[in-house]
Enzyme design. Sequence first.
Site, PDB file in Angstrom:
ATOM      1  N   LYS A 112      17.886  55.294  20.597  1.00 27.50           N
ATOM      2  CA  LYS A 112      16.669  55.785  21.254  1.00 27.50           C
ATOM      3  C   LYS A 112      15.590  56.188  20.263  1.00 27.50           C
ATOM      4  CE  LYS A 112      17.897  57.283  25.868  1.00 27.50           C
ATOM      5  NZ  LYS A 112      17.704  58.369  26.845  1.00 27.50           N
ATOM      6  N   LYS A 195      23.983  46.927  27.831  1.00 21.68           N
ATOM      7  CA  LYS A 195      24.345  47.689  29.027  1.00 21.68           C
ATOM      8  C   LYS A 195      23.217  47.653  30.051  1.00 21.68           C
ATOM      9  CE  LYS A 195      23.199  52.293  28.542  1.00 21.68           C
ATOM     10  NZ  LYS A 195      23.259  53.716  28.345  1.00 21.68           N
ATOM     11  N   LYS A 198      18.315  51.851  33.086  1.00 22.56           N
ATOM     12  CA  LYS A 198      17.044  52.075  33.788  1.00 22.56           C
ATOM     13  C   LYS A 198      15.869  51.904  32.849  1.00 22.56           C
ATOM     14  CE  LYS A 198      18.809  56.802  33.897  1.00 22.56           C
ATOM     15  NZ  LYS A 198      19.567  57.652  34.785  1.00 22.56           N
TER      16      LYS A 198
HETATM   17  P1  TYM Z   1      22.645  58.781  32.117  1.00 24.57           P
HETATM   18  O1  TYM Z   1      21.631  59.469  32.947  1.00 24.57           O
HETATM   19  O2  TYM Z   1      22.196  57.769  31.119  1.00 24.57           O
HETATM   20  O3  TYM Z   1      23.713  58.080  33.050  1.00 24.57           O
HETATM   21  C1  TYM Z   1      24.358  58.794  34.101  1.00 24.57           C
HETATM   22  C2  TYM Z   1      25.791  58.335  34.249  1.00 24.57           C
HETATM   23  O4  TYM Z   1      25.826  56.930  34.523  1.00 24.57           O
HETATM   24  C3  TYM Z   1      26.664  56.268  33.573  1.00 24.57           C
HETATM   25  N1  TYM Z   1      26.090  54.948  33.290  1.00 24.57           N
HETATM   26  C4  TYM Z   1      26.770  53.814  33.359  1.00 24.57           C
HETATM   27  N2  TYM Z   1      28.058  53.554  33.702  1.00 24.57           N
HETATM   28  C5  TYM Z   1      28.457  52.270  33.689  1.00 24.57           C
HETATM   29  N3  TYM Z   1      27.633  51.240  33.345  1.00 24.57           N
HETATM   30  C6  TYM Z   1      26.353  51.445  33.000  1.00 24.57           C
HETATM   31  N4  TYM Z   1      25.539  50.431  32.681  1.00 24.57           N
HETATM   32  C7  TYM Z   1      25.862  52.786  33.000  1.00 24.57           C
HETATM   33  N5  TYM Z   1      24.654  53.360  32.725  1.00 24.57           N
HETATM   34  C8  TYM Z   1      24.831  54.677  32.897  1.00 24.57           C
HETATM   35  C9  TYM Z   1      26.633  57.154  32.348  1.00 24.57           C
HETATM   36  O5  TYM Z   1      27.755  56.922  31.524  1.00 24.57           O
HETATM   37  C10 TYM Z   1      26.637  58.531  32.955  1.00 24.57           C
HETATM   38  O6  TYM Z   1      27.937  58.924  33.316  1.00 24.57           O
HETATM   39  N6  TYM Z   1      23.823  62.239  28.733  1.00 24.57           N
HETATM   40  C11 TYM Z   1      24.046  61.813  30.082  1.00 24.57           C
HETATM   41  C12 TYM Z   1      23.683  62.857  31.115  1.00 24.57           C
HETATM   42  C13 TYM Z   1      24.334  64.185  30.906  1.00 24.57           C
HETATM   43  C14 TYM Z   1      25.712  64.495  31.139  1.00 24.57           C
HETATM   44  C15 TYM Z   1      25.853  65.878  30.831  1.00 24.57           C
HETATM   45  C16 TYM Z   1      26.804  63.758  31.560  1.00 24.57           C
HETATM   46  C17 TYM Z   1      23.737  65.322  30.494  1.00 24.57           C
HETATM   47  N7  TYM Z   1      24.634  66.346  30.443  1.00 24.57           N
HETATM   48  C18 TYM Z   1      27.076  66.522  30.940  1.00 24.57           C
HETATM   49  C19 TYM Z   1      28.036  64.413  31.682  1.00 24.57           C
HETATM   50  C20 TYM Z   1      28.178  65.782  31.364  1.00 24.57           C
HETATM   51  C21 TYM Z   1      23.208  60.577  30.342  1.00 24.57           C
HETATM   52  O7  TYM Z   1      22.225  60.317  29.684  1.00 24.57           O
HETATM   53  O8  TYM Z   1      23.591  59.847  31.401  1.00 24.57           O
END
Ligand code: TYM
Length: 332
Positions: A112, A195, A198
Amino acid sequence: TPRVFSGIQPSGGLTLGNYLGAIKRFVEKQAEPIEQVYCVVDMHAITVWQDPEALRRQTRELTAGYLAAGIDPTRSILFNQSQVKEHAELGWIFNCVARMGWMQRMTQWKDKAGKNTQNASLGLLAYPSLMAADILVYHATEVPVGEDQKQHVELTRDIATKFNHDYGVDFFPIPEPRIEGAATRVMSLRDGSKKMSKSDPSDASRINMTDDADTIAKKIRKAKTDPEALPSEAKGLEDRPEARNLVNIYAGLAEMSVDQVLAEAGGKQFSEFKPMLSELAVAKLSPISNEMSRLMQDPAEIDRILGQGADRAREIAAPILTKTKEIVGMVG
Ligand code: TYM
């Protein structure tokens, strides 16, 4: 007591990756008799620029997505991060426990921040430390996430371990990442090595939870594939990332194993499999997107649910933060 925590960023629309990798699994988890906390992590979203109006809308839309998919706010705690200030306070303490080198090693930071790291926000670098606070301010022990968040949950374990060691306490539990199911890493429909995300500039690379039936069908029809028929066993997908991705998506949506899907679809060409997948995707996703639009017509109700969730979240987080501050030596 065991507790589950997970979060999703309101930094754009929800994708099929977020649904299969995260929300759908939270909904399944909800059947278990464990306390569960699900968060809209708006403070994480602003580590990169977010237009304020868009952030507000996306926070409500993501909340609607959680609800439409089946998160029950009377059973699970559903709220947005910035309403529970304990996250930020514990995040600061963890900034002082974590090391710069740990943060700079994170692959998400490297991706990023790009080449010009001097111009990335300080928050983007400290991001995993706030994520550790999200989890540990509830003493959560289980963290259901997609494959891409594994490294961050491991860093959370390191922060908990170092805190306990530095202060000579056994206070924070060491949480486990839960990366389960057929679709823990949903890939781009245009490139099987990237991957689904969004933030990908190409909308054709992803299925958005708000896409209508025609759009879903069109994106699947145009999804990159290879010219071979589907194999009859998972082994046959090893060197075929695009084919594997579509089969994984099918398996995730149908709640089948990859082998079960291939037992039915093995030998079929994509000209036959893609319409099967479209039909399944539309059948599973359109009730959710319809319910999301219905919920979005009453933003005040969404805000009320978030407010109630925040009150319940604070009840757990506040005493854990108070105890943390006492351990650290803060007066008051
Ligand atoms: P984020 O917002 O990018 O994604 C949210 C959740 O969706 C999963 N995910 C995917 N799973 C499978 N295939 C994909 N292409 C895919 N894209 C996204 C992510 O693995 C995630 O579970 N840092 C985290 C948000 C966060 C968080 C936390 C998660 C903040 N604090 C505490 C767990 C615990 C994030 O950016 O997810």
